[in-house]
Each structure stands twice: as C-alpha cells, then as structure tokens.
Write a protein that holds these residues in place. Structure first.
Motif, PDB file in Angstrom:
ATOM      1  N   ASP A 194      23.790  -5.888   8.784  1.00 44.53           N
ATOM      2  CA  ASP A 194      24.086  -4.535   9.379  1.00 44.53           C
ATOM      3  C   ASP A 194      23.515  -3.419   8.655  1.00 44.53           C
ATOM      4  OD1 ASP A 194      24.924  -5.604  11.783  1.00 44.53           O
ATOM      5  OD2 ASP A 194      27.169  -5.077  11.587  1.00 44.53           O
ATOM      6  N   ALA A 195      23.665  -3.541   7.280  1.00 45.37           N
ATOM      7  CA  ALA A 195      23.522  -2.452   6.299  1.00 45.37           C
ATOM      8  C   ALA A 195      21.829  -2.327   6.135  1.00 45.37           C
ATOM      9  CB  ALA A 195      23.800  -2.965   4.764  1.00 45.37           C
ATOM     10  N   LEU A 196      21.007  -3.083   6.743  1.00 45.69           N
ATOM     11  CA  LEU A 196      19.427  -2.923   6.923  1.00 45.69           C
ATOM     12  C   LEU A 196      19.114  -2.491   8.349  1.00 45.69           C
ATOM     13  CD1 LEU A 196      18.524  -5.933   4.587  1.00 45.69           C
ATOM     14  CD2 LEU A 196      18.672  -3.531   4.082  1.00 45.69           C
ATOM     15  N   ARG A 197      19.834  -2.434   9.148  1.00 41.22           N
ATOM     16  CA  ARG A 197      19.497  -2.293  10.480  1.00 41.22           C
ATOM     17  C   ARG A 197      19.076  -0.857  10.927  1.00 41.22           C
ATOM     18  NH1 ARG A 197      23.377  -4.757  13.028  1.00 41.22           N
ATOM     19  NH2 ARG A 197      22.199  -6.290  13.755  1.00 41.22           N
ATOM     20  N   SER A 198      17.996  -0.585  11.339  1.00 35.57           N
ATOM     21  CA  SER A 198      17.371   0.468  11.553  1.00 35.57           C
ATOM     22  C   SER A 198      17.259   0.922  13.045  1.00 35.57           C
ATOM     23  CB  SER A 198      15.782   0.545  11.318  1.00 35.57           C
ATOM     24  OG  SER A 198      15.184   1.556  11.355  1.00 35.57           O
ATOM     25  N   GLU A 199      17.380   2.358  13.448  1.00 40.33           N
ATOM     26  CA  GLU A 199      17.419   2.775  14.758  1.00 40.33           C
ATOM     27  C   GLU A 199      15.964   2.750  15.109  1.00 40.33           C
ATOM     28  OE1 GLU A 199      19.901   3.310  16.751  1.00 40.33           O
ATOM     29  OE2 GLU A 199      21.313   2.430  14.985  1.00 40.33           O
ATOM     30  N   VAL A 200      14.954   2.980  14.202  1.00 40.92           N
ATOM     31  CA  VAL A 200      13.558   3.350  14.576  1.00 40.92           C
ATOM     32  C   VAL A 200      12.485   2.196  14.259  1.00 40.92           C
ATOM     33  CG1 VAL A 200      14.148   5.767  14.747  1.00 40.92           C
ATOM     34  CG2 VAL A 200      13.377   4.411  12.507  1.00 40.92           C
ATOM     35  N   ALA A 201      13.013   1.179  13.633  1.00 40.97           N
ATOM     36  CA  ALA A 201      12.017   0.167  13.190  1.00 40.97           C
ATOM     37  C   ALA A 201      12.802  -1.160  13.126  1.00 40.97           C
ATOM     38  CB  ALA A 201      11.388   0.540  11.735  1.00 40.97           C
ATOM     39  N   ASP A 202      11.962  -2.377  12.453  1.00 40.55           N
ATOM     40  CA  ASP A 202      12.818  -3.596  12.801  1.00 40.55           C
ATOM     41  C   ASP A 202      13.790  -3.652  11.475  1.00 40.55           C
ATOM     42  OD1 ASP A 202      11.045  -4.475  14.527  1.00 40.55           O
ATOM     43  OD2 ASP A 202       9.519  -5.322  13.179  1.00 40.55           O
ATOM     44  N   VAL A 233       9.083  -1.385   8.785  1.00 37.58           N
ATOM     45  CA  VAL A 233      10.367  -1.131   7.785  1.00 37.58           C
ATOM     46  C   VAL A 233      10.270   0.526   7.589  1.00 37.58           C
ATOM     47  CG1 VAL A 233      11.196  -1.439   5.484  1.00 37.58           C
ATOM     48  CG2 VAL A 233       9.858  -3.241   6.501  1.00 37.58           C
ATOM     49  N   GLU A 234      11.555   1.035   8.063  1.00 31.94           N
ATOM     50  CA  GLU A 234      11.981   2.269   7.853  1.00 31.94           C
ATOM     51  C   GLU A 234      12.379   2.525   6.300  1.00 31.94           C
ATOM     52  OE1 GLU A 234      15.119   5.728   9.047  1.00 31.94           O
ATOM     53  OE2 GLU A 234      15.544   3.629   9.868  1.00 31.94           O
ATOM     54  N   ASN A 245       0.556  12.657  -2.018  1.00 25.41           N
ATOM     55  CA  ASN A 245       0.161  11.268  -0.919  1.00 25.41           C
ATOM     56  C   ASN A 245       1.372  10.323  -0.992  1.00 25.41           C
ATOM     57  OD1 ASN A 245      -0.629  10.626  -3.234  1.00 25.41           O
ATOM     58  ND2 ASN A 245      -2.367   9.589  -2.547  1.00 25.41           N
ATOM     59  N   ALA A 246       2.174  10.286  -1.890  1.00 24.56           N
ATOM     60  CA  ALA A 246       3.402   9.204  -1.988  1.00 24.56           C
ATOM     61  C   ALA A 246       4.089   8.839  -0.733  1.00 24.56           C
ATOM     62  CB  ALA A 246       4.333   9.726  -3.309  1.00 24.56           C
ATOM     63  N   TYR A 247       4.534   7.809  -0.521  1.00 27.17           N
ATOM     64  CA  TYR A 247       5.184   7.464   0.804  1.00 27.17           C
ATOM     65  C   TYR A 247       6.657   8.300   0.540  1.00 27.17           C
ATOM     66  CZ  TYR A 247       8.386   3.597  -1.570  1.00 27.17           C
ATOM     67  OH  TYR A 247       9.102   2.967  -2.398  1.00 27.17           O
ATOM     68  N   LYS A 248       7.213   8.401   1.817  1.00 30.64           N
ATOM     69  CA  LYS A 248       8.405   9.377   1.669  1.00 30.64           C
ATOM     70  C   LYS A 248       9.390   8.714   2.521  1.00 30.64           C
ATOM     71  CE  LYS A 248       5.636  11.752   4.357  1.00 30.64           C
ATOM     72  NZ  LYS A 248       4.457  11.056   4.103  1.00 30.64           N
ATOM     73  N   PRO A 249      10.771   9.261   2.079  1.00 35.02           N
ATOM     74  CA  PRO A 249      11.835   8.571   2.972  1.00 35.02           C
ATOM     75  C   PRO A 249      11.568   8.963   4.431  1.00 35.02           C
ATOM     76  CG  PRO A 249      12.588   9.611   0.950  1.00 35.02           C
ATOM     77  CD  PRO A 249      11.102   9.889   1.091  1.00 35.02           C
ATOM     78  N   GLY A 250      11.720   8.185   5.463  1.00 36.39           N
ATOM     79  CA  GLY A 250      11.700   8.314   6.758  1.00 36.39           C
ATOM     80  C   GLY A 250      10.322   7.830   7.142  1.00 36.39           C
ATOM     81  N   ASP A 251       9.399   7.581   6.364  1.00 35.49           N
ATOM     82  CA  ASP A 251       8.123   6.653   6.623  1.00 35.49           C
ATOM     83  C   ASP A 251       8.671   5.409   7.086  1.00 35.49           C
ATOM     84  OD1 ASP A 251       6.712   8.870   5.750  1.00 35.49           O
ATOM     85  OD2 ASP A 251       5.745   7.695   4.052  1.00 35.49           O
ATOM     86  N   LEU A 259       0.601  -1.053  -0.031  1.00 33.36           N
ATOM     87  CA  LEU A 259      -0.036  -0.047   0.054  1.00 33.36           C
ATOM     88  C   LEU A 259       0.842   1.226   0.110  1.00 33.36           C
ATOM     89  CD1 LEU A 259      -2.649  -1.220   2.479  1.00 33.36           C
ATOM     90  CD2 LEU A 259      -3.010  -0.791   0.316  1.00 33.36           C
ATOM     91  N   GLY A 260       2.005   1.323   0.619  1.00 30.48           N
ATOM     92  CA  GLY A 260       2.890   2.315   0.517  1.00 30.48           C
ATOM     93  C   GLY A 260       3.405   2.695  -0.599  1.00 30.48           C
ATOM     94  N   VAL A 261       3.622   1.665  -1.401  1.00 28.70           N
ATOM     95  CA  VAL A 261       4.658   1.977  -2.561  1.00 28.70           C
ATOM     96  C   VAL A 261       3.319   2.407  -3.646  1.00 28.70           C
ATOM     97  CG1 VAL A 261       5.558   0.718  -4.907  1.00 28.70           C
ATOM     98  CG2 VAL A 261       6.097   0.043  -2.466  1.00 28.70           C
ATOM     99  N   THR A 262       2.205   1.900  -3.766  1.00 26.51           N
ATOM    100  CA  THR A 262       1.102   2.447  -4.685  1.00 26.51           C
ATOM    101  C   THR A 262       0.628   3.786  -4.349  1.00 26.51           C
ATOM    102  OG1 THR A 262      -0.693   1.614  -5.995  1.00 26.51           O
ATOM    103  CG2 THR A 262      -0.883   1.087  -3.326  1.00 26.51           C
ATOM    104  N   ALA A 263       0.972   4.278  -3.166  1.00 21.06           N
ATOM    105  CA  ALA A 263       0.079   5.550  -2.592  1.00 21.06           C
ATOM    106  C   ALA A 263       0.160   6.533  -3.495  1.00 21.06           C
ATOM    107  CB  ALA A 263       0.429   5.593  -1.325  1.00 21.06           C
TER     108      ALA A 263
END
Length: 530
Positions: free
Chosen positions: A430-438, A348-349, A332-338, A237-241
């Motif tokens: 580690d390249a996919l590790r986020s500080e705010v999401a999984d 997913v960040e 209304n597109a999904y944004k970097p940081g969402d 849903l985020g991609v298609t928004a």
C-alpha cells in the motif's frame, strides 16, 4: 603478490616477517609446530612475551616481536583466531588482512605464513590469500605523499607453510589461484568505488567495463542515449535527464564455447551504477552527498565478478546488465509529481527524485528478464533504511523464491560476506499505491528497504530473483581486518561463489541424468525375448 607453498620448519623459511595464526589455548601444550620452532629459536621469549602482553589468541588480537637475528625472519607476528570450535575461514581472512597491514607498516616485502591446522583445507588457503591481497589494498593515488613515496614497500612475496602431514595438491593450488583472482577482482572494484565522481563518469565506467571485458575474453555491448530511447526505458531516461553527462547502457556476456551449454538459460547480474547521486531536485544535504560517488558499487561488484566468472568457465551463460548515469538537479531534471513510463509499460509517479536507483534498476531488470535467465540477482546501494536495520557490515537480502535466496545466502556464508534475509511482504504494498499511476517510486519512511524491494519485484515477473541491498557494506567507515576505510568490493565474492554453486549443481544434474538409449543402426533388427 607472488604466493608459493613450502613445507618444513616455518622459522627457517625465507621471509622478513613470520606470521603464525593461533587459536585460543594453543600457546601452551599442543602448540602448533610453527610456534614451537619459533619459540625454541627465541629461547622461550616468544611465548613469554605473549603472556606478558596479555595475548591469548582471541579474535582480533595481534603481537609483533623482534627476533634479533635468531630466526630467518626479522620479526614474528602472532595472530589470534579465537575459538577453534567457532572457526570459519572468514576469521582467517580477517586475520590475514591484519597481517598484510602490519607488513605494510613495518615496510617488509616478504612474508612467511604458517597455515593453521583446520578442517577447512583448501578454503583456509583461499582465505589467507584473499585476506593478504585485500588487506594490502590502498587507495592513495591522489595523495602527494603517496606520489612522493613511489618506492614505498608493499608485500610482494608470500610463502605459505603447509601444516605437518599436509602435502601440496591440485586442490590447494586451485584454491590459491582462485583466492588471488577473486581478491584482485574485488580490489579492482574498490578502485572504481573509491575514485571521485569527476574521474568515474558513466562514460569512464563504461570504458573500464570495455577494457575489462577485452582483457578477460568477454563480449560487451555499450549503448548511449539513443539506444536507451530505442529500448523505451522511460525510468532510466527520467533519472539521467538532469545531468550533462551521457548515460551508458552496458551489457557484458560470458558464453560457454560448448554449443549445448551456450544454449542454456543464462544467469543475470544487474548492478546499480549511479556514478554520482545528488538526490536530484529532492536534493540531499551536503553531508549526505559526500559519499555518493559510491552509489555505483553494485555495478563495480558485478563487473569484478564477471572477470572471475570468465576464468571459471561455468557450463551456462552469465550476463551482466548495467545502466550508468548521474542523478543531478537542473531545469530539465525529472520532478516530484512527474509520471514516467517504464520499459515494462508500468507507469510510475515520482514522489522523491532521490529514490532514483530503483527506477534505473527497474528498467534494467526488465531488460535482463527478457533474456530469459534461470535466475537474476541485482546489487544496489539502494536504501539508507537498510543501514539503519543492519548496520555497516551486513547485506540485506530480499526475494520470494526460497531456493534461489537460500543459494545466495549459502554462497555468501562460504565467501565470508554476511547477509541477512529481510521480507518482501505484500503488507507494505500500500505504501507504493498511487492515485494517478500504476505505482509510486517511494512510499512512507517505515519499511523503506522493503518498499524498495517491492518496487523492484514488479519488474521481474516470475523469474527467480534476489535483491541485495549493499548500502552499508559497500563502504567501510573504518579499517577492519582486510578492509580499509572506503570501498570494500562487497558482492564480488558472493557472486563468484553463487556461479560456482550453480555450476556444481548443474554438473551434478548432468552426471545423474539417465543415459539416452543408443540409436538403433539403420536396417538392424529389433531383438526379442521369449
């Protein structure tokens, strides 16, 4: 094309173009019967011309010569196959593709192909049929010149001349039929990939899938925004928004008629279907956007393969899962940081909206694995990094279940589609590790293809899984063998071979299983010894 087998002197068979494939060293003594007969009819001029023109039957070499009425065919085409010791049916497939393109340039409609003497047997027949069908492919529906030349000649009749001592058999007939069916499916997929993005939207792709399923006796279910929301596919849903085009959720099913087989675990095929990828708010440069109509090539390959699978009737179900949408920038597109929540529940960040394919695939893989398949393959034009690593003609294969990966690689070799296994290494996690999401949807530049595969791995659990990155081979930059510039249909042949291999394996397992003891009739006495 209409194919038929014939025996006897190839130079006497009816056709406008006589095609003779040759291995290196076959111009001299021990030449195949087709070449000897044609050269004799031309009073030795054919081999003489080959010598003068430097034709040594190396791979990719071709030579065309007029027969001046001395044979039934108006021209003879010699095709080089290279070294016999290194022969693979793919060499013959590529050569047959060159023959088809030569026939088109010469505007001939009937061919006679002298099948070479090889140990490949039925595989050689299939390679010739596929090469000719794939090589004759053209996508020119939007060219005015093509519309004006509606009567332009294309090869329509092919006589396959069997080598001396070889007779027509059921195996050869089956190979011919399979080759024709596979090539037609691949060409169907190529059409979808080559269509412009305003012609193939998610809705149009879904309708193409519906029509294909109906024609081939497959069950299909198509959903829209509401169904995607009900399935809680937050990444999809985020991609298609940001797009005004409605997304589509496509599920195609082949189920055996045998009740026991129908209950077996299915194979699952998942295809990426971004019908146009602008990059979203992480906007691509113009030159990087031009070919993004091809970002749905994975779904085209899956749908094409399902056509053939329906005819093969394997003794287990096969399901195809496709999430189709556009990736567009908008208010209304999904944004970097969402932060998006996947169907699996993982968060997913978003660090790059141009890493969108893995988001849709993640939700689709979760959904596919909920059907408890015995194995799952996804095909996706996923990363430019894979093109950097392997170029335009080699598919990157990922997976940590060795048996399944090796099956896919074996199937690819049989099909003539080159693949190379790349690692799914935890060292890159580690390249996919986020500080705010999984996790993040995109990591550092280095190891980009591995990072994408690691992301997808999070959504398959313990299901044996193979990820095929077809970013390079999905779109050929030039004419080569049976390829023309544009969509290739890569993946169709491998998927078909994989299903055939699994069907054969399961058939062998059933044959080797010990028979169950017959149930004792009611009231019968047990026999004793002693």
């Amino acid at each position: 094309m209409n194919f038929s087998f014939v025996s006897g002197d190839a130079s006497l068979a009816n056709g406008e173009l006589l095609v003779i494939p040759l291995f290196e060293g076959e111009l001299g003594e021990g030449a195949p019967a087709g070449l000897v007969a044609a050269d004799s009819a031309l009073e030795g001029r054919l081999r003489g011309a080959a010598t003068q023109e430097g034709f040594k039957a190396k791979a990719d070499q071709s030579l065309v010569m007029h027969t001046l009425g001395r044979t039934t065919a108006g021209r003879v085409l010699l095709l080089g196959l290279g070294s016999r010791a290194r022969f693979h049916p793919e060499v013959l497939r590529l050569a047959a593709g060159r023959a088809a393109k030569t026939a088109q340039r010469l505007k001939v409609v009937s061919l006679v192909v002298a099948l070479p003497v090889t140990d490949a047997g039925a595989d050689a027949v299939r390679a010739v049929v596929e090469g000719l069908e794939l090589g004759a492919y053209k996508f020119d529906k939007y060219k005015s010149s093509a519309r004006e030349e509606k009567g332009a000649k294309k090869p329509v009749k092919v006589s396959l001349v069997l080598p001396e001592g070889v007779e027509k058999s059921r195996d050869l007939e089956d190979a011919l039929a399979l080759g024709k069916r596979v090539a037609e499916a691949a060409n169907w997929a190529r059409d979808l990939v080559n269509e412009p993005p305003n012609a193939v939207t998610p809705t149009v792709l879904a309708e193409a899938a519906r029509k294909s399923a109906k024609e081939h006796g497959l069950k299909i279910t198509i959903g829209g925004q509401r169904e995607i929301e009900k399935l809680r596919m937050g990444m999809f849903l985020g991609v298609t928004a940001g797009s005004t085009e409605e997304p589509r959720l496509i599920h195609v099913e082949y189920t055996p008629k045998n009740a026991r087989d129908a209950k077996r675990p299915p194979l699952a095929l998942v295809g990426k279907a971004i019908t146009f990828d602008s990059g979203g708010l992480s906007l691509k440069p113009t030159e990087g956007m031009v070919d993004m109509k091809t970002d749905m090539a994975g779904s085209a390959a899956v749908l094409g393969a399902m056509q053939v699978i329906a005819a093969l009737k394997p003794p287990f179900p096969v399901h195809a899962f496709i999430g189709a949408c556009e990736n567009m920038p908008a208010g209304n597109a999904y944004k970097p940081g969402d932060i998006l929540t996947s169907r699996l529940g993982k968060t997913v960040e978003i660090t790059n909206t141009d890493a969108e394919g893995r988001l849709v695939l993640g939700d689709m893989l979760t959904w596919a694995c909920e059907h408890k398949p015995s194995a799952v393959i996804d095909l996706a034009t996923l990363t430019g990094a894979c093109i950097v690593a392997l170029g335009n003609y080699i598919v990157g294969a990922f997976g940590d279940d060795d048996d399944t990966v090796n099956q896919v690689l074996q199937s690819a070799r049989t099909a003539g589609e080159e693949m190379w296994r790349l690692p799914v290494s935890e060292l890159q996690k580690d390249a996919l590790r986020s500080e705010v999401a999984d996790m993040k949807n995109s990591g550092e530049r280095w190891g980009g293809s591995i990072n994408a595969a690691l992301f997808l791995k999070e959504f398959v659990g313990d299901t044996p899984w193979v990820h095929l990155d077809i970013a390079g081979p999905s779109n050929s930059p030039k004419e080569r063998g049976y390829l023309s510039k544009g969509g290739t249909g890569v993946g169709v042949r491998t998927l078909v071979e994989w299903v055939r291999l699994r069907a054969q394996t399961q058939g062998d397992e059933v044959a080797e299983a010990p028979a169950k003891p017959a149930r004792q009739a009611r009231g019968a006495k047990k026999s004793t010894r002693g």
